[in-house]
Design an enzyme around this catalytic site. Structure first.
Site, PDB file in Angstrom:
ATOM      1  N   ARG A 174       0.861  -1.194   0.000  1.00  0.00           N
ATOM      2  CA  ARG A 174       0.000   0.000   0.000  1.00  0.00           C
ATOM      3  C   ARG A 174       0.892   1.237   0.000  1.00  0.00           C
ATOM      4  O   ARG A 174       1.053   1.921   1.003  1.00  0.00           O
ATOM      5  CB  ARG A 174      -0.933  -0.031   1.208  1.00  0.00           C
ATOM      6  CG  ARG A 174      -1.949  -1.155   1.144  1.00  0.00           C
ATOM      7  CD  ARG A 174      -2.855  -1.178   2.357  1.00  0.00           C
ATOM      8  NE  ARG A 174      -2.122  -1.504   3.580  1.00  0.00           N
ATOM      9  CZ  ARG A 174      -2.671  -1.523   4.786  1.00  0.00           C
ATOM     10  NH1 ARG A 174      -3.943  -1.228   4.936  1.00  0.00           N
ATOM     11  NH2 ARG A 174      -1.955  -1.841   5.841  1.00  0.00           N
ATOM     12  N   ASP A 205       2.518   4.879  -0.485  1.00  0.00           N
ATOM     13  CA  ASP A 205       2.013   6.206  -0.136  1.00  0.00           C
ATOM     14  C   ASP A 205       1.906   7.108  -1.352  1.00  0.00           C
ATOM     15  O   ASP A 205       2.427   6.800  -2.439  1.00  0.00           O
ATOM     16  CB  ASP A 205       2.945   6.874   0.879  1.00  0.00           C
ATOM     17  CG  ASP A 205       2.919   6.190   2.238  1.00  0.00           C
ATOM     18  OD1 ASP A 205       1.864   5.653   2.609  1.00  0.00           O
ATOM     19  OD2 ASP A 205       3.961   6.204   2.916  1.00  0.00           O
ATOM     20  N   ARG A 208      11.772   5.554   4.114  1.00  0.00           N
ATOM     21  CA  ARG A 208      11.995   6.992   3.934  1.00  0.00           C
ATOM     22  C   ARG A 208      12.648   7.614   5.167  1.00  0.00           C
ATOM     23  O   ARG A 208      13.497   8.507   5.045  1.00  0.00           O
ATOM     24  CB  ARG A 208      10.670   7.690   3.606  1.00  0.00           C
ATOM     25  CG  ARG A 208      10.143   7.351   2.216  1.00  0.00           C
ATOM     26  CD  ARG A 208       8.718   7.817   2.003  1.00  0.00           C
ATOM     27  NE  ARG A 208       8.599   9.250   2.194  1.00  0.00           N
ATOM     28  CZ  ARG A 208       7.419   9.882   2.283  1.00  0.00           C
ATOM     29  NH1 ARG A 208       6.296   9.187   2.219  1.00  0.00           N
ATOM     30  NH2 ARG A 208       7.384  11.183   2.444  1.00  0.00           N
TER      31      ARG A 208
END
Length: 269
Positions: free
Chosen positions: A68, A70, A216
């Site tokens: 999923r 972003d 990230r």
């Protein structure tokens, strides 16, 4: 990180019917999408696929993805599955969906019939990501939105050395988004490498699953090592702190790519 938490306790539902299940491999440019998941605040990749399926064969389906991702995160080899009431040639599915997706930056690379117990998300045993940093003084043009531009010189060797601190099983609370819904912050990072390619720095990460924004947040922390704000020791201390406030910044979504998903042999046809 682009991939939200994953449960590994998936139990396939009982299916007495013979409805065929199809596995899709696709790539997409994350710019302009609100992420993989269908949402009310914009177009998700999932919604684009489901609308293409409906236009193709009239069926209302749910397309399940392996990751999923972003908003703004890209995919080179996302995997998804769906059930259709009718059997179709897999080349027909690929070509028809691409025809209906031609106005969106999504491409179906392949379609295949798979087993009834295959689940794109829960059957996955490994996911791979790559993060692109363009490290040069000149701003981006062709790669704007497709990489993180860092004009200050980064020491990729120091970043690579520091990255080894995070490999293995750890509590990654310091690199987890505050809104992460995973039940546990413990994850096993099987690979975290830093390599250069011309004026680019690539960070590759591989694990069974990731926490929300984990990659990230790790990349942002490694960038601090690269520009001298942090040392390997600082990164180690941040990991041990088990506190998001102790971690580095979150790198932009633009540089993150889902590059592959691996499945066990028993879940594939």
């Amino acid at each position: 990180m682009g991939l939200k938490g994953h449960s590994t306790n998936y139990i396939p539902p009982h299916r007495s019917d013979r409805v065929p299940r199809y596995r899709l491999t696709l790539e997409y440019d994350g710019r302009g999408f609100v992420g993989w998941q269908r949402q009310d605040n914009g177009l998700g990749v999932q919604q684009a696929l489901e609308e293409a399926v409906r236009a193709f064969c009239g069926e209302v389906v749910t397309v399940h993805g392996a990751g999923r991702t972003d908003s703004g995160v890209h995919a080179l080899a996302q995997v998804a599955h769906m059930d259709l009431a009718k059997e179709w040639a897999t080349d027909t599915i690929r070509d028809a969906l691409n025809a209906y997706l031609k106005e969106t930056p999504v491409s179906i690379l392949g379609a295949a019939v798979t087993s009834a117990d295959f689940h794109a998300r829960f059957s996955a045993v490994e996911r791979s990501y790559r993060y692109r940093i363009v490290n040069r003084r000149a701003p981006l043009t062709m790669d704007a939105g497709l990489a993180w531009w860092v004009p200050a010189r980064l020491d990729a060797v120091a970043m690579a050395d520091a990255a080894t601190v995070l490999v293995g099983t750890h509590d990654f609370t310091s690199f987890r988004a505050s809104v992460c819904q995973a039940k546990s912050p413990a994850k096993t990072l099987d690979e975290l490498t830093v390599q250069t390619a011309g004026n680019e720095i690539h960070v590759a990460a591989r694990a069974r699953s990731f926490l929300h924004h984990q990659v990230r947040n790790i990349v942002g922390s490694l960038a601090w090592v690269g520009d001298g704000k942090w040392t390997r020791g600082h990164l180690k201390d941040a990991l041990a702190a088990k506190d998001r406030c102790a971690g580095g910044p979150t790198a932009p979504a633009a540089g993150l790519y889902l590059t592959g998903v691996r499945y066990g042999e028993t879940t594939e046809i």
